[in-house]
Structure formats: C-alpha cells, structure tokens
Scaffold this motif. Structure first.
Motif, PDB file in Angstrom:
ATOM      1  N   PHE A 347       0.839  -1.190   0.000  1.00 19.08           N
ATOM      2  CA  PHE A 347       0.000   0.000   0.000  1.00 19.08           C
ATOM      3  C   PHE A 347       0.878   1.245   0.000  1.00 19.08           C
ATOM      4  O   PHE A 347       1.897   1.298   0.674  1.00 19.08           O
ATOM      5  CB  PHE A 347      -0.934   0.018   1.218  1.00 19.08           C
ATOM      6  N   THR A 348       0.461   2.230  -0.759  1.00 19.42           N
ATOM      7  CA  THR A 348       1.162   3.513  -0.792  1.00 19.42           C
ATOM      8  C   THR A 348       0.732   4.351   0.406  1.00 19.42           C
ATOM      9  O   THR A 348      -0.437   4.358   0.759  1.00 19.42           O
ATOM     10  CB  THR A 348       0.815   4.268  -2.084  1.00 19.42           C
ATOM     11  N   ASP A 349       1.687   5.052   1.040  1.00 24.83           N
ATOM     12  CA  ASP A 349       1.279   5.913   2.137  1.00 24.83           C
ATOM     13  C   ASP A 349       0.796   7.249   1.595  1.00 24.83           C
ATOM     14  O   ASP A 349       1.065   7.629   0.448  1.00 24.83           O
ATOM     15  CB  ASP A 349       2.409   6.092   3.153  1.00 24.83           C
ATOM     16  N   LEU A 350       0.061   7.972   2.429  1.00 22.28           N
ATOM     17  CA  LEU A 350      -0.539   9.230   1.997  1.00 22.28           C
ATOM     18  C   LEU A 350       0.512  10.250   1.569  1.00 22.28           C
ATOM     19  O   LEU A 350       0.317  11.000   0.599  1.00 22.28           O
ATOM     20  CB  LEU A 350      -1.395   9.805   3.126  1.00 22.28           C
ATOM     21  N   SER A 351       1.617  10.299   2.282  1.00 24.61           N
ATOM     22  CA  SER A 351       2.660  11.263   1.930  1.00 24.61           C
ATOM     23  C   SER A 351       3.152  11.038   0.507  1.00 24.61           C
ATOM     24  O   SER A 351       3.278  11.978  -0.284  1.00 24.61           O
ATOM     25  CB  SER A 351       3.832  11.155   2.911  1.00 24.61           C
ATOM     26  N   ALA A 352       3.416   9.788   0.162  1.00 25.29           N
ATOM     27  CA  ALA A 352       3.899   9.476  -1.178  1.00 25.29           C
ATOM     28  C   ALA A 352       2.868   9.837  -2.230  1.00 25.29           C
ATOM     29  O   ALA A 352       3.214  10.327  -3.313  1.00 25.29           O
ATOM     30  CB  ALA A 352       4.248   7.994  -1.278  1.00 25.29           C
ATOM     31  N   ALA A 353       1.590   9.616  -1.934  1.00 24.26           N
ATOM     32  CA  ALA A 353       0.542   9.914  -2.904  1.00 24.26           C
ATOM     33  C   ALA A 353       0.490  11.404  -3.212  1.00 24.26           C
ATOM     34  O   ALA A 353       0.368  11.812  -4.380  1.00 24.26           O
ATOM     35  CB  ALA A 353      -0.809   9.430  -2.384  1.00 24.26           C
ATOM     36  N   PHE A 354       0.586  12.236  -2.188  1.00 25.46           N
ATOM     37  CA  PHE A 354       0.554  13.684  -2.416  1.00 25.46           C
ATOM     38  C   PHE A 354       1.800  14.157  -3.159  1.00 25.46           C
ATOM     39  O   PHE A 354       1.712  14.952  -4.095  1.00 25.46           O
ATOM     40  CB  PHE A 354       0.415  14.426  -1.084  1.00 25.46           C
ATOM     41  N   VAL A 355       2.977  13.685  -2.737  1.00 24.94           N
ATOM     42  CA  VAL A 355       4.223  14.116  -3.375  1.00 24.94           C
ATOM     43  C   VAL A 355       4.279  13.644  -4.823  1.00 24.94           C
ATOM     44  O   VAL A 355       4.719  14.378  -5.718  1.00 24.94           O
ATOM     45  CB  VAL A 355       5.434  13.597  -2.578  1.00 24.94           C
ATOM     46  N   LYS A 356       3.828  12.439  -5.071  1.00 28.10           N
ATOM     47  CA  LYS A 356       3.843  11.873  -6.420  1.00 28.10           C
ATOM     48  C   LYS A 356       3.136  12.777  -7.412  1.00 28.10           C
ATOM     49  O   LYS A 356       3.537  12.881  -8.577  1.00 28.10           O
ATOM     50  CB  LYS A 356       3.182  10.494  -6.384  1.00 28.10           C
ATOM     51  N   HIS A 357       2.081  13.447  -6.955  1.00 24.20           N
ATOM     52  CA  HIS A 357       1.274  14.258  -7.863  1.00 24.20           C
ATOM     53  C   HIS A 357       1.573  15.749  -7.774  1.00 24.20           C
ATOM     54  O   HIS A 357       0.825  16.553  -8.302  1.00 24.20           O
ATOM     55  CB  HIS A 357      -0.205  13.973  -7.624  1.00 24.20           C
TER      56      HIS A 357
END
Length: 436
Positions: A347-357
């Motif tokens: 599972f991707t963590d929330l921090s990575a999801a925001f930074v990724k985009h």
C-alpha cells in the motif's frame, strides 16, 4: 476572401514560465543518505555531501551493504514507533499500582514543564536510548566497508544544524533516531539533556517517499492560497480556532468539512493551493491481513492514498505527456494520527501519494498524536512557516526545539517531513513561493 483559421497550440514551449532549471531558493544538503532494497535480503546504504563535509574517498564512493535485511529494519521501525506511542499513554502510578490521574498526563497537556523532572527525564531518556539502539542496529556489522561507513556517518550526525535528506526505499522514523547517548552517561546515569540527542532536534531532516518530482515551482501571486480540511468536532480542541484564525489572516482560505467537498477539488486539473492543512481523525484500515492508513473529515468516509492517487493521476499523466506542470503544488500538513507512519507492504502511504502528484512536501505525525498537542504544534509551526516566512525544514526544527526547551515535550519529534525541506511561503512583498 479572408478566412479565419482556427489555431490550436498543442504544445506550451514556455511551459507557463513555471519550470526552472534549478531551485531558486535551495541551500545545499550537507548530507544525503540513501537506503536501497534491490532484493529481499539485500539493503545497500550510501551517502554523499554537497558541501564537502564528508571526506572524499580515494576510489569509489561512501557505500556499503547492511548486515540486516529489510524485514529487520521494518520491525525495528515499527517497534520504535510503538514505544513512542507508549510514551503518550504513560500513566504514573501510586504505591498501590493504581494510576494517580484520571487520564494519562501526556495526552491531556502539551506543556509538560510542570511534570516531575525525574519522571520526564526518565521517559525521554528511554526514548533517546531506544533511538540510539535502532541507529546502532541499522549500522551493525564488522565488515570493513560497513565499519568505515558507520564511522563516517556517525561523525557527521553528531554535528548540529545540518540539512539532511534520507532517501530510502524503506520507512524509517529518522527524526526519532538518536546519536551520542553514551556521551551523556556518567557511571550509568544520564547527566545531560536527552532532547538534543535526537536527529530531529539536531538537524533539519527530510525523508523521501519513493515518489519522483523533477521540477521546481514558483508562484508569483500576491496572496498565498490555502485550505483547512477539518473534522468539525475537533474545532473545540484548545487552540484549534487560533490555527484557523492564523490561516485566515495569512492565506486566501477555503474550508472543507466533508469528503464530498474535497474530492471534487482533487478531481480538478488545477488545484492551485500553496498550503493544505488537515486536522481530523486518522486510523489504520484492515482487510485480508493487510493494513493501510486513512483519514476522515466530518463524515465517516475514508480518504486514503489510493483515493488521492485515483483523483490526481489523470491530470498528472496528462501534464507529463505535455511536458508541463500540473497545478498541484501545496505543502500538505496532515495533522492526523498515524499519517506519517510507514505504510504496510503493498500500500502507498498518503505522503507518497501527495508528493507523487506534485505536493512540495508533506508534514505528518508517525503516531496517534494527542489532539491538544496537535493543535499547539500546528499553531507554532504555521506561525514560523506563514508569519515568519521560514522554509518548512527550518520551521520544523525551530518548532521541535521550542517544545523541547519550553514545554519539555518531545512529541514534535514524531512529526516527519517528507520532501519539502526548502518549501516556503514568500512574504507578500516578494515574488515567489518555492519548494523542492
């Protein structure tokens, strides 16, 4: 006869004047440490300095293979986080082994300066000892390359006021690690201040989430734009309204209280905010033996990393094809329990999801943070970030040190910064908001 010809620009050669070849405001990092996990039982570590702080090897570079694997590192990280959670839940007991107080004092109060000195020193010293233990276990081994690497790394970490990036495939609570514990011991007793041993107290620290972003952002707006994404029930927490007043005075503010208010904005190609602040509940979800993190606003509908990814992905992919920048670039402050803790495998963590985009960085706690402390922390950090115009890395370091010196509370160390060391809100009279 003249004919009007429709012209369509398929490309944007200027890229909206938003892409820069280098960071407009980005001080060098004195130390970058990488952990790579190319195979299950192999973890490689390397490091370098942009300022010459490390000695230059005659050949090759500073790198080694760790003697422990990814599973061991994940277990050590989870254990250390759980010990910090136990600190929050600490209950002094009477002679009859019954709690002296109705509620654990570290949950009720952000200011711990009035607690018995011996009690607090013992608790924080134990956290420092455990942080030093994990750092030691991470670098344990007598193989020549690893021993030399360990010596160089520890000598640098024992400095103060460095700018450090930990670029890791593995989730490690870096600010909670500690150095120099033995130097404060005298006959087995701790004689110095344990707060200054933690990496998050000594240095500006950022981690990376595995997400990749290759541009620098500049915004020349007169007034910063931001949002407060809230659980309405938490507005009664002391100082929560002060945080909202600060945000309202410093940024053009949008308030959201429900998931169906946030998701339509996330689905827009342009979500042009400089700051996204969340103050709401967070928890671990579980299904089929897997766990992951989700947050909730005023409703019971979860918002997790996959949801953020699903709503932003079409725009990120489209802008990538066009060679432009997606207008999503906030510093995201997730003042939400567990939001910064390592994600479960798969599972991707929330921090990575925001930074990724496109987010410049994400600041979030790695434990279930007491509400009272969360509001105090946000007020202190955002004052330094918005009012004083400090970078996120420096604002966080000064916030950690303020809580340690004034409130004698180590919980600010449980907040980790993913990217964003150079993110800042420029004063209104200057041009630009910059970040990395």
């Amino acid at each position: 006869m003249d004919h009007e010809i429709d012209l369509v620009a398929d490309q944007d050669p200027s890229r909206g004047y938003r892409l820069l070849p280098a960071a407009p405001v980005c001080a060098p990092r004195e130390l970058t440490v990488t952990l790579r996990n190319p195979a299950r039982d192999i973890v490689m570590i390397s490091m370098w300095s942009e300022t010459g702080l490390l000695p230059q090897p005659r050949a090759s570079s500073h790198s080694a293979r760790l003697s422990i694997g990814a599973d061991r590192i994940a277990s050590l990280s989870a254990r250390l986080i759980s010990l910090w959670q136990k600190f929050v839940q600490f209950e002094p007991v009477s002679g009859t082994n019954r709690p002296r107080e109705q509620e654990p004092p570290y949950i009720r109060y952000a200011d711990l300066s009035g607690r018995p000195r011996s009690e607090l020193l013992a608790q924080v010293s134990e956290l420092a000892r455990e942080g030093a233990y994990m750092l030691g276990e991470l670098l344990v081994g007598e193989e020549g390359e690893l021993a030399r690497f360990r010596g160089h790394l520890l000598s640098v970490l024992e400095h103060e006021d460095l700018r450090i990036r930990f670029d890791s495939d593995l989730g490690v609570p870096w600010p909670m690690l500690a150095v120099g514990y033995e130097s404060l011991l005298d006959g087995g007793r701790l004689t110095g201040d344990p707060f200054r041993l933690f990496l998050g107290h000594r240095h500006q620290v950022e981690a990376t989430s595995g997400a990749y972003s290759d541009y620098w952002w500049v915004s020349d707006r007169v007034r910063a734009v931001g949002s407060a994404n809230l659980d309405s029930d938490l507005k009664s927490v002391p100082l929560a309204t002060d945080v909202l007043q600060l945000l309202g005075s410093q940024v053009q503010l949008t308030e959201r209280h429900f998931r169906d208010e946030l998701l339509p904005d996330l689905s827009r190609p342009v979500l042009d905010e400089d700051l996204m602040y969340f103050f709401c509940h967070g928890s671990y979800e579980e299904q089929g033996g897997r766990t992951w993190h989700a947050l909730r606003l005023s409703d019971e509908l979860p918002i997790d990393a996959e949801l953020v990814d699903g709503y932003r992905k079409p725009h990120s992919e489209a802008t990538s094809r066009r060679g432009t920048v997606s207008l999503f670039h906030p510093l995201v402050v997730l003042n939400t329990c567990f939001a910064g803790a390592p994600a479960t495998t798969g599972f991707t963590d929330l921090s990575a999801a925001f930074v990724k985009h496109g987010a410049l960085g994400v600041l979030a706690p790695q434990i279930a943070m007491p509400r009272v402390f969360g509001a105090e922390f946000a007020l202190r950090f955002l004052t330094r970030y918005l009012d004083d115009g400090l970078t996120a890395g420096l604002a966080l370091l000064e916030t950690v040190r303020w809580f340690a010196a004034t409130y004698r509370n180590p919980l600010a160390l449980a907040y980790g910064l993913v990217c964003g060391l150079d993110s800042r809100i420029a004063p209104a009279q200057q041009e630009g908001t910059t970040g990395s």
